[in-house]
Design an enzyme around this catalytic site. Structure first.
Site, mmCIF file in Angstrom:
data_model
loop_
_atom_site.group_PDB
_atom_site.id
_atom_site.type_symbol
_atom_site.label_atom_id
_atom_site.label_comp_id
_atom_site.label_asym_id
_atom_site.label_seq_id
_atom_site.Cartn_x
_atom_site.Cartn_y
_atom_site.Cartn_z
ATOM 1 N N CYS A 185 1.248 8.425 -9.217
ATOM 2 C CA CYS A 185 0.094 9.181 -8.710
ATOM 3 C C CYS A 185 -0.665 8.446 -7.621
ATOM 4 O O CYS A 185 -1.392 9.067 -6.841
ATOM 5 C CB CYS A 185 -0.861 9.521 -9.855
ATOM 6 S SG CYS A 185 -0.158 10.648 -11.063
ATOM 7 N N HIS B 288 -4.333 18.085 -8.144
ATOM 8 C CA HIS B 288 -3.733 16.750 -8.063
ATOM 9 C C HIS B 288 -2.299 16.873 -7.548
ATOM 10 O O HIS B 288 -1.352 16.863 -8.335
ATOM 11 C CB HIS B 288 -3.772 16.118 -9.453
ATOM 12 C CG HIS B 288 -3.172 14.747 -9.555
ATOM 13 N ND1 HIS B 288 -2.934 13.927 -8.472
ATOM 14 C CD2 HIS B 288 -2.761 14.036 -10.654
ATOM 15 C CE1 HIS B 288 -2.407 12.789 -8.888
ATOM 16 N NE2 HIS B 288 -2.293 12.838 -10.205
ATOM 17 N N CYS C 222 -5.416 6.162 -11.810
ATOM 18 C CA CYS C 222 -4.402 5.740 -12.777
ATOM 19 C C CYS C 222 -3.030 6.165 -12.279
ATOM 20 O O CYS C 222 -2.887 7.166 -11.571
ATOM 21 C CB CYS C 222 -4.695 6.330 -14.147
ATOM 22 S SG CYS C 222 -4.849 8.132 -14.176
#
Length: 383
Positions: free
Chosen positions: A89, A339, A369
């Site tokens: 991510c 996201h 994260c």
């Protein structure tokens, strides 16, 4: 060591899964922000030394070094190379780190950093699906070293988010209140045109599609947990999304030589690891490490972008780091805005830099994260 300056930052609207950007080829999404970045900064694209893009699940239309494909799809000079990075991510935040480090080292003067992800076209975990065709159910399947160190415990973002909620004593009600506020802030930002200066409309989509203005506490409370007996629901997790973002990073020499106007200076770059089973708590030690290295305190910052992979991630970070909640994701986060995995780091930095200019703040901090129990931290100073 030299300085690294951010000259421009632009993003597409973030599209909902199967929304207005779903049919856009990832190369065209990335090409769009690259074209917009060149136009808005006035940089000579032939002077760019490299293009570093983040992307996760680099299969199908996202395979084959999507950074290079995006640049060429934009019709930009063939002599400029591109490279794609994967830190899960945090991929495009890491892309920014690599770009800034190249400039700070003096080996490059102009580097484009960014990311792209079309999760409607390439579903999350598609690379693991390809792995199953090779006989492995997960990246860890068959690794004697992994099994000896971590056993057969579940490696999952959902399990990690639940572990965090329990370890930090965060209730479902706490997370639902946080998620509602994320939607409220995001809707306000969209409706008041706060994002207009940073967004390059694409394919008829002019604004972020994620914020849900009709959601409320009653609807959230009615949702089933993601795992039996768990606290997290779909409403407390980031949305599956499509999008792209790009930033131009320049040295002081390039700023002078090309007549560029910096909008921010990169003040600090770092990345740290943590427990890969808990996975999503690494922003906490990574932030502590960054503050110590930068010689700064949490109250020195005017704005934070902490990726809302799950509500528990940000709430645990707030508990440990002690930041002012009003300064954290002030225009909403991934729960409301989405996201798009490999693009999110660049999207968040674009939001952060523009937020500092909107409010007149000086310092901003971004962290997120990442799979494998990792986290990047970037500190920027508005100029």
């Amino acid at each position: 060591m030299g300085e690294a300056y951010i000259i421009g930052a632009v993003r597409t609207p973030v599209g909902r899964r199967n929304g207005g950007l779903a049919a856009a080829h990832p190369a065209d999404l990335g090409a769009h922000v690259l074209t917009a970045l060149v136009e808005r900064t006035g940089v000579d694209p032939a002077a760019v030394d490299d293009v570093v893009f983040g992307c996760v699940d680099t299969v199908g239309p996202q395979a084959g070094d999507i950074a290079r494909t995006c640049w060429l799809a934009a019709g930009l000079p063939e002599e400029v190379p591109g490279v794609t990075v994967d830190r899960q991510c945090g991929s495009s935040q890491q892309a920014l780190h690599f770009a800034a480090q190249a400039v700070m080292s003096g080996t490059c003067d102009l580097v484009v950093a960014g990311g792209v992800q079309n999760m409607s076209m390439v579903p999350i975990g598609q690379a693991m699906v390809a792995g199953r065709d090779l006989g492995h159910d997960s990246p860890f399947d068959g690794s004697a070293g992994w099994r000896e160190r971590y056993g057969t415990r579940e490696v999952s973002q959902f399990a990690g988010a639940e572990l965090i909620a329990r370890r930090w004593g965060i209730s479902r009600e706490d997370m639902e209140r946080y998620a509602l506020e994320s939607h409220r802030r995001a809707a306000l930002a969209v409706d008041t045109g706060r994002f207009a200066a940073q967004v390059a409309p694409f394919a008829g989509v002019g604004q972020d599609e994620g914020p849900r203005r009709d959601t409320d506490a009653r609807k959230m409370a009615a949702l089933r947990p993601l795992v039996d007996g768990g606290r997290l629901t779909a409403a407390l997790a980031s949305q599956i999304s499509d999008g792209a973002a790009a930033l131009l990073v320049a040295s002081a020499r390039a700023v002078r030589g090309h007549g560029l106007t910096p909008i921010a200076r990169v003040h600090h770059l770092s990345a740290r690891g943590g427990d890969p089973i808990e996975m999503l708590s690494a922003p906490i030690p990574a932030t502590a490490h960054a503050l110590a290295r930068a010689g700064m305190a949490i109250d020195d910052f005017d704005a934070f972008e902490v990726n809302e992979a799950f509500a528990s991630v940000v709430l645990a970070w707030l508990k440990d780091c002690g930041a002012d909640p009003d300064r954290v994701n002030p225009s909403g986060g991934a729960i409301a805005l989405g996201h798009p995995l490999g693009a999110t780091g660049a999207v968040l930095m674009t939001k952060l830099v523009h937020e500092l200019h909107r409010t007149g703040g000086r310092f901003g901090l971004q962290t997120m994260c990442e799979g494998g129990g990792q986290a990047n931290v970037t500190i920027v100073e508005r100029l």
